[in-house]
Design a protein around this motif. Structure first.
Motif, PDB file in Angstrom:
ATOM      1  N   GLN A 125      52.505  48.528  15.577  1.00  0.00           N
ATOM      2  CA  GLN A 125      51.589  49.672  15.050  1.00  0.00           C
ATOM      3  C   GLN A 125      52.540  50.191  15.071  1.00  0.00           C
ATOM      4  O   GLN A 125      52.476  50.951  14.005  1.00  0.00           O
ATOM      5  CB  GLN A 125      50.577  50.130  16.247  1.00  0.00           C
ATOM      6  CG  GLN A 125      48.445  49.598  16.331  1.00  0.00           C
ATOM      7  CD  GLN A 125      48.946  49.549  14.818  1.00  0.00           C
ATOM      8  OE1 GLN A 125      48.684  48.257  14.243  1.00  0.00           O
ATOM      9  NE2 GLN A 125      48.339  50.799  14.565  1.00  0.00           N
ATOM     10  N   PRO A 129      55.972  47.370  11.602  1.00  0.00           N
ATOM     11  CA  PRO A 129      55.275  47.920   9.670  1.00  0.00           C
ATOM     12  C   PRO A 129      55.230  45.964   8.990  1.00  0.00           C
ATOM     13  O   PRO A 129      54.356  46.163   8.725  1.00  0.00           O
ATOM     14  CB  PRO A 129      55.329  48.986   9.012  1.00  0.00           C
ATOM     15  CG  PRO A 129      57.173  48.759  10.238  1.00  0.00           C
ATOM     16  CD  PRO A 129      57.413  48.027  11.173  1.00  0.00           C
ATOM     17  N   ARG A 132      52.778  43.436  10.270  1.00  0.00           N
ATOM     18  CA  ARG A 132      51.519  44.218  10.466  1.00  0.00           C
ATOM     19  C   ARG A 132      51.201  43.037   9.139  1.00  0.00           C
ATOM     20  O   ARG A 132      49.881  43.031   9.522  1.00  0.00           O
ATOM     21  CB  ARG A 132      51.266  45.341  10.635  1.00  0.00           C
ATOM     22  CG  ARG A 132      50.705  46.094  11.035  1.00  0.00           C
ATOM     23  CD  ARG A 132      49.559  46.940  11.803  1.00  0.00           C
ATOM     24  NE  ARG A 132      50.173  47.855  10.098  1.00  0.00           N
ATOM     25  CZ  ARG A 132      51.529  49.217  10.019  1.00  0.00           C
ATOM     26  NH1 ARG A 132      51.989  49.822  11.772  1.00  0.00           N
ATOM     27  NH2 ARG A 132      51.703  49.714   8.999  1.00  0.00           N
TER      28      ARG A 132
END
Length: 470
Positions: A125, A129, A132
């Motif tokens: 998170q 990034p 993710r």
């Protein structure tokens, strides 16, 4: 002339639809279309799984941050206060540990797996990034994510971005083993520290682990330095081959080389002595529960090796036959009720602690696998609240789980069969069950025409006469 060797763009390189086949009969075309549709469905569901895992990471991180912001601990108790040398958790620590227990129960994960999930979710998170987003799109799997995290944690913060960018480049078609090799290579090139410095730090994390397998087998794992691992391998290999080469003389060696390697390693670990003499005369303890009829050779019901699980009757009888001591817990062959414990006492005896270890097998908190031998004995109803020292109010809890029970909002009740019913601060309910169903009761010798009554063996006077067959 048209260039037919042009490389397709990345978005078309993997999983894209092939050109329409030509020259197919209607039946062949239908078969090809069906296969393509089913393959597309598999890939679609796989991408949905990856997207769900990315969403789970966001949800886990959100509840972690909410817990940190509110330090929500439920209703702390005072059972441990005033105990000599006892230092209570801070409200933040209590809230965090309570959340670890809550998520472990909710997701049926171990404590360590839960902590890893919380750590990975935070990194995805806030610090990774691009990783993710690749997971959310389904370009990589969660196992690829674990490889990235495992490597970046060994890098200084300023090197993370470069590593992440290089690792994710052209990684969509790599299997996890291929991706792991690539990640290790990039980490070596990216890391600003020398391998000498890193090896010294990694050496501090050396460890030893034993876990249960199937069919009465187990796994033994070690994390150690390359040079020690290489030397161990060479020594075991040389000794195994020496035994194999002696197969030309009597008695003939029938074991295979893999079997010989394993047997040599076992003999060295069980009977070996360190350079300082440590290990001389020290033997490991093995705890086995054997049904009495199996021990007598009248049943083939398996025994149970504590911490591992079922073992075959022959092995159980062999271990029992060479045992230097016994803790007698004779099990009724039909009901599983305990007929005798060998000795009876009013207070909590060493034998009762041993009985609880055999019953529980491990820590009785949900998701915890620590051996019962390494746990505290906890009063389910605290002693300070009037709880009694009796088997039905006692259970094994590791030190951390013991503190979670007393210092956070978790509550627990114990059922008659030893089941622990836990209630979390959020109001969710979870149950943990004993590893072995044994009850400390024995039948009285009343005439057959009268109904059976049952006595508590801890309250039977000790006559000094031992009528047990073993």
């Amino acid at each position: 002339m048209e260039n037919t060797n042009e490389v397709p763009p990345p978005e078309d390189a993997a999983g894209s639809s092939p050109p329409e086949p030509v020259g197919l009969t209607p039946a062949e075309r239908e078969t090809a279309d069906t296969q393509l549709r089913l393959l597309d469905a598999v890939k679609e569901h796989d991408r949905a799984i990856c997207a769900a895992q990315a969403a789970r990471a966001a949800a886990v991180d959100e509840i972690v941050r909410w817990t940190q912001a509110t330090a929500e601990t439920g209703r702390p108790t005072t059972a441990a206060r005033g105990r000599k040398g006892y230092v209570e958790w801070s409200s933040m620590t209590a809230a965090h540990e309570g959340l670890v227990a809550e998520l472990a129960c909710l997701l049926t994960l171990t404590e360590n797996c839960t902590r890893n999930l919380m750590c990975h979710s935070e990194l995805l998170q806030h610090k990774l990034p691009a990783t993710r987003e690749a997971l959310r799109r389904g370009d990589i799997s969660y196992r690829h994510v674990e490889v990235i995290i495992d490597n970046v944690l060994a890098l200084p913060d300023e090197a993370w971005q470069d590593f992440e960018r290089e690792a994710l480049t052209e990684s969509e078609t790599l299997t996890v083993p291929q991706f792991k090799k690539k990640a290790i290579r990039i980490r070596e090139l990216t890391h600003p520290e020398s391998i000498t410095v890193r090896h010294k730090r990694a050496l501090a994390d050396r460890c030893f682990f034993v876990g249960p397998g199937r069919d009465g087998m187990a796994y033994l794992e070690m994390t150690l330095s390359n040079e020690d691992a290489s030397a161990i391998r060479d020594r075991v290999e040389a000794m195994a081959k020496n035994l194999q080469s002696s197969s030309l003389v009597e008695p003939v060696e029938t074991r295979t080389l893999p079997q010989l390697r394993t047997d040599v390693a076992v003999d060295l670990l069980l009977g070996g002595v360190t350079a300082t003499g440590l290990g001389a005369g020290i033997r490991g303890n093995v705890y086995v529960t054997v049904p009495v009829l199996t021990l007598m050779g009248k049943s083939e019901e398996p025994g149970t090796l504590e911490g591992f699980g079922p073992i075959d009757p022959e092995t159980a009888r062999r271990i029992a036959g060479t045992a230097s001591s016994f803790t007698r817990i004779l099990i009724h062959p039909e009901t599983g009720a305990v007929l005798s414990f060998g000795r009876t006492k009013y207070k909590v005896p060493t034998e009762l602690r041993r009985w609880l270890q055999l019953r529980d097998g491990s820590c009785r908190a949900a998701g915890c696998n620590r051996r019962a031998q390494d746990c505290d004995i906890d009063h389910t109803i605290p002693w300070e609240s009037g709880g009694e020292t009796v088997f039905s109010n006692l259970a094994n809890l590791c030190k951390r789980s013991h503190r979670v029970k007393h210092e956070t909002g978790w509550a627990v009740e114990q059922g008659a069969d030893g089941t622990l019913n836990w209630t979390s601060p959020a109001g969710k309910h979870y149950a943990t069950h004993p590893a072995t169903r044994i009850r400390p009761t024995i039948p009285t010798t009343e005439p057959a025409s009268k109904p059976n009554t049952w006595l508590d063996p801890w309250k039977i006077p000790n006559t000094g006469i031992n009528t047990a067959p073993f």
